[in-house]
Structures are given as C-alpha cells and as structure tokens.
Design a protein around this motif. Structure first.
Motif, short mmCIF file in Angstrom:
data_model
loop_
_atom_site.label_atom_id
_atom_site.label_comp_id
_atom_site.label_asym_id
_atom_site.label_seq_id
_atom_site.Cartn_x
_atom_site.Cartn_y
_atom_site.Cartn_z
N PRO A 8 12.78 19.10 30.15
CA PRO A 8 11.43 19.32 30.43
C PRO A 8 10.52 19.32 29.14
CG PRO A 8 12.64 20.98 31.71
CD PRO A 8 13.83 20.12 30.93
N VAL A 9 11.44 19.55 27.97
CA VAL A 9 10.79 19.51 26.53
C VAL A 9 10.34 18.07 26.01
CG1 VAL A 9 10.91 19.78 24.27
CG2 VAL A 9 11.82 21.57 26.00
N SER A 11 10.06 15.59 28.79
CA SER A 11 9.65 14.75 29.74
C SER A 11 8.20 13.95 29.61
CB SER A 11 9.29 15.92 31.00
OG SER A 11 8.53 15.17 32.02
N ARG A 14 4.94 16.14 30.31
CA ARG A 14 4.75 17.36 29.69
C ARG A 14 3.57 17.50 29.50
NH1 ARG A 14 7.09 19.52 23.72
NH2 ARG A 14 6.42 21.66 24.00
#
Length: 446
Positions: A8-9, A11, A14
């Motif tokens: 997720p960091v 992505s 984000r």
C-alpha cells in the motif's frame, strides 16, 4: 497474474485512491451516456513521437499487420475476446515476434489455429506461387477459424447465442438490407438512374445470398462453401466504387434514425467482409517483408492475463469486477522489459538480444475504449490509432511490486492526468451520445 501485489505504501493509487478515480468515471458516464467522445481515427505515422531507426517494417505496415493478427485472435464473443498485438523486430537475426494479449487467456485451440495461419503465410517464402491461390487458401483457414463468429455477425438462425446475449432479439442482418435499398431513392437524382439500378441490383443479390444461407444443410460442405461466397461477395460489395460513394452520401445524409440504422448495417457488412480483407493484408505484407515470413523466423508469444479485481463502484449495478485491458497489458509488459529487451525466442535460449527493436504501435481487434485512449495519449510511447469513445469504468491497470520507482511514479502521473481530463469533461454540460459500434472496419469510408 495477480494485478495487485504492490505494498500500500508503494501503490500507484496512494495519492489518488482508485475508488475516487472510479467515482469520477461514473460521474462522467452519467453525463454522457458513458460515451464521452465521438468516434475518432488518427494517423499513427504522423503522431509517432519517436521514430526508432532501423526498423524494416514501415510503421503503417506494422500497424496494419498488428491489427490483422489482433482481429484473427478475437474468435470468441464478448469483452474477454478483445485482443491486442505488438510486433517485435530483431534486425540481426531477421526474426519477427508477434506478441498477443487479451483479457482472458487465449486458448490452446486458438493458438494452434494461429500457428496454422502463420505456417500458411510463411510456407512459400522464396518460392514461386500464385498469390490468388495463396489468398484463397489463407481465406479458407481464416473462415474456418472464425466460422461461428461470422454467423454471429450476420445474426444467422444457425448461431447459438452466448448467455450474455440470450435476452436480445435482433432480426437477421439481411432483413435490414431493405432499409439500405429504401435510402437509395433519397440520395440520387433522376439523372442517376443507372447508378441507382446498380446499387439496388447489388443489394438484391446480397439479400438473396445472405437469406439463402439459412436454407443450406447444417454442417455440410455446401454450408462452408456458401459462407466463403458470402464473405467474398461482401468484400466485393464494400470495395465497389458505386457502393463506397453511396456510403459517403449516406454518412452525410443527416442524423435520422433510419440513416443511423442504415449506416450500422453497412458497418456490419464491412466487418463480415474483413475476413477476406485480412487474408489479403497478410499475404501482401508477407510478400513485402519475406525475410520475416520464413520457417524459424516468425514467432508467436502469448501474455498471461491479469486476474480481475473486485470493485464496489460502478455505473452499472452488475459491474462488480475490474479488468486490465489487452492494450494496457502490452504497455505494462514493454515498460517492464524496456531496459533489457529480449525477445521470447532469445529468452528461451537465455541470451540477451541487443538488436531487438521495440514495437512502435499497438494493434487491436476493436477500436480503443476511452480510457485506453487516454492512457496511451498521456503515456506517449504508442500513438492511439483510433477510439470508439465509450467509457468502461471496469477498466484498471496493474499495481505490481515488480514496478521500479520510475515506472511506478510514471503510472501515478498518468492516472492523475487521466483523472483531470475526466473531471474536466464531467464539468461540461451533459451531452448524450448513442452507443457506438466498438469494432469497425474501414473498407467503405473512414
């Protein structure tokens, strides 16, 4: 393949969450009947930003050949069959790799049929041959490969509808020819009686040919021969100068429902005629570039598709999954391999190929959807050849851990620019457009 492997960091979504992006898409769909653009075509040779030196293929031949193979592989009906193709040249080994992508995996049966087609094209390189006989041989292979698809195109009573079309009730295509004949009287003057008669006679012959196919015994030799004649005659009809002038007049006749219906019928005949046109294109191109169309010189490679991903945001209630379109699969593949490009043939031998020339264009079996068009336009490496202008909010792109920082940041930039374009169009006054035909041929008119 899993299209959601990034942390997720890291992505690409984000800064701009994908649900937010998709909500903006739905807003635009609501204001435009999900068709934000009119149908458009573009000249790839003039829009190509960087002309790679050393290519043997002229860029328009590269586009035409890629389109032909994409059309060939799209045997089944529905979005899962939409295909895209890129061509890779190796100018030292004089090999050509044809790389295919589709939303669903391309079946082994279709792969084998494609190999029979390429064997037929390359089997006579350097030998004396009759081009007409060769086109006919290839045409029969193509027709056999697409037999059921052709039945669907002219809505034969012998066609078994797929489940997603089970509730549709369209009459056979030949019953729409009466409207084409009726339009003739409004588009020609009394002095043009001979032209009118020629058109009416051709339409009558086409009607008889299409309608009589339904009476031929199922799965008989006569049935296949009749279909061959039907497709060939459709091609002759579409390439006739009188018919092409009629199509131009029809296009300029005004946007009435009868004219729109007539144009749609003409476009459908074009699609049927395309199976003969493609056979001509393949033979012509193989003669122009014989060094690529020889045994052990022409290779086929098939990308594994990405798995669909669930979504809770959609314009249609049934739209619960997102897909990576075939064009995007190819772009992502080449972005990931651009730094150490190796063809599928050299990879199998573990060797780096310094003479590999990356593709300049992408061939497609249908016109580009609105979002693929926008992505390619912002991406800048592959000039869009066309778009049918329709927006599918089930569209997405991979978000992979394998992306390098440069590629990841570039995709963030692309989706942000796409989002700006979507919001700008959504802020304009509502404009309703009819749903376009997504697959088109251009035998009659651009």
């Amino acid at each position: 393949m899993d299209s959601r492997t990034a942390d997720p960091v890291q992505s690409i979504w984000r800064e701009l969450p994908e649900d937010t992006f998709r909500e903006h898409l739905v807003r635009l769909e609501e204001r435009t009947n999900a068709v934000p653009m009119d149908v458009e075509q573009f000249d790839v040779s003039t829009n190509l930003k960087s002309h790679h030196s050393g290519h043997l293929l002229a860029v328009n031949d590269e586009q035409g050949l890629a389109n032909a193979f994409a059309f060939l592989v799209a045997v089944e009906e529905g979005a899962q069959s939409v295909a895209a193709v890129c061509l890779e040249e190796d100018i030292k080994a004089t090999t050509l790799t044809i790389r295919f992508a589709a939303i669903d995996a391309i079946s082994e049966a279709i792969q084998q049929a494609l190999r029979r087609v390429t064997d037929a094209i390359s089997g006579t390189s350097g030998q004396a041959f009759d081009s007409h006989l060769k086109v006919d041989e290839l045409f029969r292979l193509v027709t056999k490969m697409h037999f059921r698809r052709i039945l669907a195109r002219f809505r034969s009573s012998k066609w078994t509808k797929p489940k997603f079309l089970s509730r549709s009730h369209k009459k056979p295509l030949w019953q729409d020819f009466a409207n084409l004949s009726h339009r003739v009287q409004f588009l020609y003057t009394r002095r043009e009686v001979s032209i009118r008669q020629s058109l009416e006679e051709q339409l009558e012959n086409l009607t008889r040919l299409y309608s009589s196919f339904e009476t031929v015994a199922l799965d008989s030799h006569e049935e296949f021969a009749h279909l061959i004649r039907l497709v060939r005659t459709s091609y002759e009809f579409c390439t006739d100068e009188v018919v092409q002038e009629y199509a131009r007049r029809l296009k300029n006749a005004g946007p009435t429902s009868q004219v729109r219906s007539a144009l749609k019928t003409m476009r459908q005949i074009e699609k049927i005629a395309a199976y003969y046109r493609i056979s001509n294109t393949l033979i012509r191109t193989s003669r122009l570039y014989p060094q690529y169309f020889q045994a052990e010189k022409l290779f086929l490679d098939f990308l594994a598709p990405y798995a669909s991903v669930p979504t809770s945001v959609g314009y249609e209630d049934w739209a619960k999954t997102c897909h990576v379109h075939a064009e995007i699969q190819l772009i992502v593949y080449y972005d990931m391999h651009s730094s150490d490009a190796v063809t599928s043939n050299s990879r199998s031998h573990g060797a780096h190929n310094a003479h590999f020339l990356p593709p300049r264009v992408i061939g497609t079996s249908k016109y580009l959807c609105y979002l693929c068009y926008l992505f390619m336009k912002v991406h800048g490496r592959y000039p869009p050849a066309n778009t049918h202008g329709r927006l599918y909010d089930q569209w997405t792109i991979p978000d992979c851990a394998e992306f390098g920082d440069e590629q990841r940041n570039f995709y963030k930039y692309i989706i942000q620019q796409m989002d700006k374009e979507v919001l700008a169009r959504a802020s304009e006054p509502p404009l309703w457009r009819p749903e376009p035909m997504t697959s088109r041929e251009n035998l009659l008119m651009p």
